[in-house]
Design a protein around this motif. Structure first.
Motif, PDB file in Angstrom:
ATOM      1  N   UNK A 116      -2.254  18.458   6.188  1.00 55.20           N
ATOM      2  CA  UNK A 116      -1.473  19.085   7.426  1.00 55.20           C
ATOM      3  C   UNK A 116      -2.267  20.222   7.312  1.00 55.20           C
ATOM      4  N   UNK A 117      -3.274  20.182   8.166  1.00 52.60           N
ATOM      5  CA  UNK A 117      -4.395  21.166   8.753  1.00 52.60           C
ATOM      6  C   UNK A 117      -4.229  21.919   9.937  1.00 52.60           C
ATOM      7  N   UNK A 118      -3.263  21.289  10.757  1.00 53.09           N
ATOM      8  CA  UNK A 118      -2.726  21.712  12.059  1.00 53.09           C
ATOM      9  C   UNK A 118      -1.254  21.412  12.069  1.00 53.09           C
ATOM     10  N   UNK A 119      -0.482  22.421  12.646  1.00 54.32           N
ATOM     11  CA  UNK A 119       0.939  22.150  12.941  1.00 54.32           C
ATOM     12  C   UNK A 119       1.461  20.751  13.590  1.00 54.32           C
ATOM     13  N   UNK A 120       0.501  20.445  14.589  1.00 51.90           N
ATOM     14  CA  UNK A 120       0.824  19.088  15.434  1.00 51.90           C
ATOM     15  C   UNK A 120       0.448  17.983  14.781  1.00 51.90           C
ATOM     16  N   UNK A 121      -0.184  17.951  13.534  1.00 52.96           N
ATOM     17  CA  UNK A 121      -0.836  16.651  13.013  1.00 52.96           C
ATOM     18  C   UNK A 121      -0.496  16.546  11.772  1.00 52.96           C
ATOM     19  N   UNK A 122      -0.161  15.314  11.161  1.00 55.07           N
ATOM     20  CA  UNK A 122       0.198  15.167   9.950  1.00 55.07           C
ATOM     21  C   UNK A 122      -0.229  13.295   9.686  1.00 55.07           C
ATOM     22  N   UNK A 123      -1.576  13.538   9.336  1.00 57.52           N
ATOM     23  CA  UNK A 123      -2.154  12.001   9.059  1.00 57.52           C
ATOM     24  C   UNK A 123      -1.935  11.743   7.942  1.00 57.52           C
ATOM     25  N   UNK A 124      -1.557  10.232   7.723  1.00 58.89           N
ATOM     26  CA  UNK A 124      -1.246   9.451   6.460  1.00 58.89           C
ATOM     27  C   UNK A 124      -2.475   8.445   6.263  1.00 58.89           C
ATOM     28  N   UNK A 125      -3.133   8.733   5.086  1.00 57.25           N
ATOM     29  CA  UNK A 125      -3.954   7.617   4.493  1.00 57.25           C
ATOM     30  C   UNK A 125      -3.228   6.791   3.453  1.00 57.25           C
ATOM     31  N   UNK A 126      -3.455   5.351   3.627  1.00 58.16           N
ATOM     32  CA  UNK A 126      -2.830   4.551   2.990  1.00 58.16           C
ATOM     33  C   UNK A 126      -4.270   4.026   2.030  1.00 58.16           C
ATOM     34  N   UNK A 127      -4.175   4.159   0.812  1.00 58.39           N
ATOM     35  CA  UNK A 127      -5.379   4.014  -0.118  1.00 58.39           C
ATOM     36  C   UNK A 127      -5.369   2.689  -0.873  1.00 58.39           C
ATOM     37  N   UNK A 128      -6.587   2.425  -1.358  1.00 58.30           N
ATOM     38  CA  UNK A 128      -6.666   1.153  -1.957  1.00 58.30           C
ATOM     39  C   UNK A 128      -5.597   0.990  -3.241  1.00 58.30           C
ATOM     40  N   UNK A 129      -5.190   1.992  -3.803  1.00 61.39           N
ATOM     41  CA  UNK A 129      -4.098   2.067  -4.515  1.00 61.39           C
ATOM     42  C   UNK A 129      -2.946   1.498  -4.472  1.00 61.39           C
ATOM     43  N   UNK A 130      -2.581   1.543  -3.051  1.00 66.65           N
ATOM     44  CA  UNK A 130      -1.194   1.072  -2.785  1.00 66.65           C
ATOM     45  C   UNK A 130      -1.386  -0.504  -2.646  1.00 66.65           C
ATOM     46  N   UNK A 131      -0.600  -0.865  -3.580  1.00 68.33           N
ATOM     47  CA  UNK A 131      -0.692  -2.637  -3.699  1.00 68.33           C
ATOM     48  C   UNK A 131      -0.226  -3.616  -2.744  1.00 68.33           C
ATOM     49  N   UNK A 132       0.890  -2.795  -2.109  1.00 66.87           N
ATOM     50  CA  UNK A 132       1.628  -3.600  -1.091  1.00 66.87           C
ATOM     51  C   UNK A 132       1.761  -2.733   0.198  1.00 66.87           C
ATOM     52  N   UNK A 133       0.786  -2.590   0.881  1.00 71.79           N
ATOM     53  CA  UNK A 133       0.706  -1.712   2.145  1.00 71.79           C
ATOM     54  C   UNK A 133       1.338  -2.315   3.184  1.00 71.79           C
ATOM     55  N   UNK A 134       1.356  -3.712   3.499  1.00 75.73           N
ATOM     56  CA  UNK A 134       1.928  -4.422   4.582  1.00 75.73           C
ATOM     57  C   UNK A 134       3.351  -3.797   4.787  1.00 75.73           C
ATOM     58  N   UNK A 135       3.387  -3.211   5.820  1.00 73.13           N
ATOM     59  CA  UNK A 135       4.815  -2.562   6.364  1.00 73.13           C
ATOM     60  C   UNK A 135       4.764  -1.806   7.693  1.00 73.13           C
ATOM     61  N   UNK A 136       5.768  -1.219   8.096  1.00 73.50           N
ATOM     62  CA  UNK A 136       5.775  -0.644   9.487  1.00 73.50           C
ATOM     63  C   UNK A 136       5.937   0.843   8.956  1.00 73.50           C
ATOM     64  N   UNK A 137       5.202   1.731   9.618  1.00 75.76           N
ATOM     65  CA  UNK A 137       5.138   3.343   9.130  1.00 75.76           C
ATOM     66  C   UNK A 137       5.694   3.931  10.427  1.00 75.76           C
ATOM     67  N   UNK A 138       6.498   4.829  10.036  1.00 74.49           N
ATOM     68  CA  UNK A 138       7.088   5.737  11.041  1.00 74.49           C
ATOM     69  C   UNK A 138       6.911   7.257  10.688  1.00 74.49           C
ATOM     70  N   UNK A 139       6.482   7.967  11.642  1.00 81.34           N
ATOM     71  CA  UNK A 139       6.161   9.405  11.636  1.00 81.34           C
ATOM     72  C   UNK A 139       7.500  10.088  12.399  1.00 81.34           C
ATOM     73  N   UNK A 140       7.926  11.146  11.739  1.00 79.53           N
ATOM     74  CA  UNK A 140       8.864  11.874  12.536  1.00 79.53           C
ATOM     75  C   UNK A 140       8.905  13.559  12.318  1.00 79.53           C
ATOM     76  N   UNK A 141       9.408  14.173  12.982  1.00 79.22           N
ATOM     77  CA  UNK A 141       9.541  15.531  13.044  1.00 79.22           C
ATOM     78  C   UNK A 141      10.842  16.235  13.265  1.00 79.22           C
TER      79      UNK A 141
END
Lengths: 114, 115
Positions: free
Chosen positions: B68-93
């Motif tokens: 969270x380097x800027x107020x407007x932005x909140x990127x999410x990184x899905x790493x290789x350690x996440x074993x079951x990443x298939x999903x729908x991802x939702x951001x909210x504020x």
């Protein structure tokens, strides 16, 4: 911590009939309650919220909900549904003073039959 | 119009790859959130942030990272350690007002699939 139970995973109803989607919650603190609607492959849209005051709250698209503290419920109702109401509905709770996100139920799929 | 923009709408990942999901808001909200949605499971909180350069783990943070380097932005990184990443991802504020709880506003989501 809070938890939310939506008792029905699917609710089929005929067009123009009334509908009630049930939601019960548990919490050790006072709560704020929300209902959201999700159309396929979209985000969530707020239908209504209960923060304080009158226990009957009215929302968008003709929906309303009643907060019942003694029964820890927040059921969603609409007197007459339309085909366009077909969607997934989520009940959510947040503890008073909580800084984290919402706790969601698993959702109820409302299916409107012509 | 103010709102939350998530991109891309669809994302594919190969095994062992990290991928980053974008979330930008122009609502001037202080708090931002990431949720994961699986069929029949509702939404579960991954991470949240109330202020720039600060964020907290949610219920299912393992295998994910955020910034969270800027107020407007909140990127999410899905790493290789996440074993079951298939999903729908939702951001909210949401706003943060003392003594009240404001509703969260959601983006239209990113659907992540494994190739």
């Amino acid at each position: 911590a809070q938890s939310v139970t939506q008792l029905d995973s699917q609710v089929p109803v005929f067009e123009e009939a009334p509908v009630e989607l049930r939601c019960n919650y548990s919490s050790s603190v006072s709560v704020y309650l929300f209902w959201y609607v999700q159309y396929p492959n979209q985000g969530l849209q707020l239908l209504l919220k209960y923060l304080s005051g009158s226990t009957l709250v009215k929302g968008i698209n003709g929906f309303e909900a009643e907060f019942n503290k003694s029964q820890t419920s927040f059921h969603l109702r609409k007197p007459s549904v339309h085909i366009s109401d077909t969607a997934e509905y989520f009940c959510a709770v947040k503890g008073e003073g909580g800084a984290d996100g919402l706790t969601f139920g698993k959702g109820t799929h409302l299916i409107i039959q012509p | 119009d103010g709102g939350i923009t998530q991109s891309p709408k669809y994302l594919f990942r190969k095994e062992g790859q990290n991928v980053t999901l974008s979330c930008e808001q122009n609502l001037n909200h202080d708090a931002m959130y990431w949720y994961r949605q699986d069929p029949g499971q509702g939404l579960r909180l991954i991470y949240y942030s109330q202020i720039v350069n600060d964020f907290q783990k949610g219920d299912i943070a393992e295998g994910y990272s955020v910034s969270r380097e800027k107020k407007e932005s909140f990127p999410l990184t899905v790493t290789s350690a996440q074993k079951n990443p298939t999903a729908f991802y939702l951001c909210a504020s949401s706003r943060i007002d003392r003594g009240s709880n404001q509703p969260q506003h959601f983006g239209d989501g990113t659907r992540l699939s494994i190739l």
